[in-house]
Design an enzyme around this catalytic site. Structure first.
Site, short mmCIF file in Angstrom:
data_model
loop_
_atom_site.label_atom_id
_atom_site.label_comp_id
_atom_site.label_asym_id
_atom_site.label_seq_id
_atom_site.Cartn_x
_atom_site.Cartn_y
_atom_site.Cartn_z
N ARG A 54 -27.15 -9.60 1.81
CA ARG A 54 -27.52 -10.56 2.93
C ARG A 54 -28.53 -11.67 2.35
NH1 ARG A 54 -32.04 -9.60 2.20
NH2 ARG A 54 -32.73 -11.38 3.38
N GLY A 55 -28.76 -12.66 2.91
CA GLY A 55 -29.62 -13.85 2.39
C GLY A 55 -28.52 -14.76 2.17
N ALA A 56 -28.93 -16.12 2.53
CA ALA A 56 -27.64 -17.29 2.40
C ALA A 56 -27.16 -17.45 1.18
CB ALA A 56 -28.30 -18.50 3.08
N ARG A 94 -20.20 -13.99 8.93
CA ARG A 94 -21.55 -14.44 9.54
C ARG A 94 -21.66 -16.21 9.55
NH1 ARG A 94 -26.56 -11.59 7.15
NH2 ARG A 94 -27.36 -11.99 9.15
N GLN A 208 -36.44 -6.65 7.10
CA GLN A 208 -35.98 -7.43 5.64
C GLN A 208 -37.38 -7.42 5.02
OE1 GLN A 208 -34.43 -8.54 8.50
NE2 GLN A 208 -32.72 -9.16 7.89
N ASP A 249 -31.38 -20.40 6.21
CA ASP A 249 -29.88 -20.12 6.33
C ASP A 249 -29.05 -21.68 6.57
OD1 ASP A 249 -31.34 -17.77 7.12
OD2 ASP A 249 -29.72 -16.95 6.33
N ASN A 259 -33.59 -20.14 10.36
CA ASN A 259 -33.78 -18.77 9.60
C ASN A 259 -34.12 -17.77 10.54
OD1 ASN A 259 -34.68 -18.07 6.69
ND2 ASN A 259 -36.76 -17.85 7.76
N LYS A 260 -34.45 -16.56 9.94
CA LYS A 260 -34.42 -15.45 10.64
C LYS A 260 -35.39 -15.72 11.83
CE LYS A 260 -32.84 -12.32 9.62
NZ LYS A 260 -31.31 -12.09 10.48
#
Ligand code: MRU
Length: 373
Positions: A54-56, A94, A208, A249, A259-260
């Site tokens: 995960r993570g862009a 995603r 996370q 992201d 972002n998150k």
């Protein structure tokens, strides 16, 4: 970066078998450190969708290697059509992190017009390596540029007291390949001997921050404290936060940053308390085709079970336990958009710019020609 003193990246080609891509499986961090083999397009797509990775930036690299695995294993005669179907599968995993689309498009462009399978496979692999290496060097440069912010704060505060930086989610090296985006300036400052302390938002529902950012920072020996997601405003009101740095992201050309989920609330609290709020990102996270982030960035909605259940470690085993009443529905919007007006600056590999179309275009003038809408 380091895990138990050993240097790792998050994704690599297996040493003695180039038909296998290896990743750090993030699902059970920090309690279990597992390396997973990806042997096919389907495995790469599942790893992205189910958040083994995960993570862009890391999603982007995994997608590029997924394209390589797809071409390597295809029995289809028509290479271009095999590549297009692989691209469609990966693109559906995603929606929010634009790095994924950029990586897939880069591989498609690199193999465009090639009909020979061996040549296409080799081009796809070369492109996946290139994307991965440039992600590493971009994150390193983000660290060098962001370090300046820490130097300025240290000049004001003096060397004795720590600089308190707050971050949300995990925009660290485990979300990238190495160094991270939001964490790169923190690692650079720590390396320079600047006294840094990090407030780590736990980042519900998948935690996370509590699981991965805290793990990373502990492994690099950086002082930090995990806080509940709702603590940031209080800490800011009481002078306990000097700087907020988050990852992203997708950032539009006017500087709106997805972002998150929860990032926007931190930006509001930072603005209300006059605390500098920065977004760190490599250019692969910029989406020059979009302008208004709130209206235009697709926001992923994930399975409500991520809200209903919480995962943790007890007595040598990982468990999932139910939090909510069985009759209560839950919503799970995975990202939000922080409007550019709440962002003091974007830390990119080319330097720090204003979160505005002018600021971004000054750093990336070549993009002016490519904007189609
Ligand atoms: O859903 P995730 O864990 O992939 O979301 C990740 C984030 O929001 C990160 O902060 C972002 O991708 C920046 S990555 C360096």
């Amino acid at each position: 970066m380091l895990i138990d003193g050993q240097h790792y990246r998050t994704i690599w080609l297996k040493n003695d078998d180039p038909t296998v891509v290896q990743i750090i499986d993030q699902r059970n961090l920090p309690h279990e450190f597992n390396i997973e083999d990806l042997r096919s397009l389907e495995e790469a797509a599942r790893a992205i969708k189910e958040m083994h990775v995960r993570g862009a930036p890391l999603i982007g690299s995994t997608a590029a290697y997924g394209m390589y695995l797809a071409l390597l294993n295809t029995s289809e005669e028509d290479i271009q059509s095999a590549a297009q179907s692989a691209a469609n599968i990966l693109m559906a995993t995603r929606p929010t992190a634009v790095n994924l689309a950029h990586a897939v498009q880069d591989v498609l462009a690199a193999i465009s017009g090639i009909s020979d399978k061996e040549e296409a496979v080799s081009k796809a692999l070369e492109t996946a390596h290139l994307i991965t290496e440039s992600s590493v060097s971009h994150c390193r440069s983000i660290g060098e540029h962001g370090l300046e912010l820490f130097r300025q704060i240290q000049q004001k505060k003096g060397v004795r007291v720590p600089i308190n930086v707050l971050t949300h989610c995990n925009a660290g090296w485990i979300a990238c390949i190495d160094y991270g985006t939001a964490t790169a300036p923190i690692y650079a400052a720590h390396k320079e001997g600047i006294n840094v302390h990090v407030w780590v938002d736990e980042t519900r529902p998948r935690n996370q921050g509590a699981r991965i950012t805290a793990y990373e920072l502990a492994q690099q020996g950086i002082p930090h404290t995990v806080i509940t997601d709702n603590s940031g405003g209080h800490l800011m009101q009481h002078g306990m936060v000097d700087l907020v740095i988050v990852g992203a992201d997708r950032v539009t050309r006017q500087g709106d940053a997805a972002n998150k989920i929860g990032t926007y609330l931190k930006a509001l609290a930072a603005a209300d308390n006059d605390i500098p709020f920065y977004v760190a990102l490599p250019s692969s996270t910029l989406d020059f085709q979009l302008r208004d982030g709130v209206k235009e960035i697709p926001i992923e909605e994930r399975n409500s079970d991520e809200v209903h259940y919480i995962q943790g470690w007890y007595n040598g085993r990982i468990y999932k336990v139910r939090l909510t009443p069985f009759d209560s529905p839950a919503g799970n919007h995975a990202f939000d958009v922080t409007p550019a007006r709440l962002i003091d600056g974007l830390i990119t590999e080319r330097g720090i710019c204003e979160a505005s179309e002018d600021g971004i275009m000054e750093l990336f003038p070549e993009q002016k020609l490519l904007i189609t809408s």
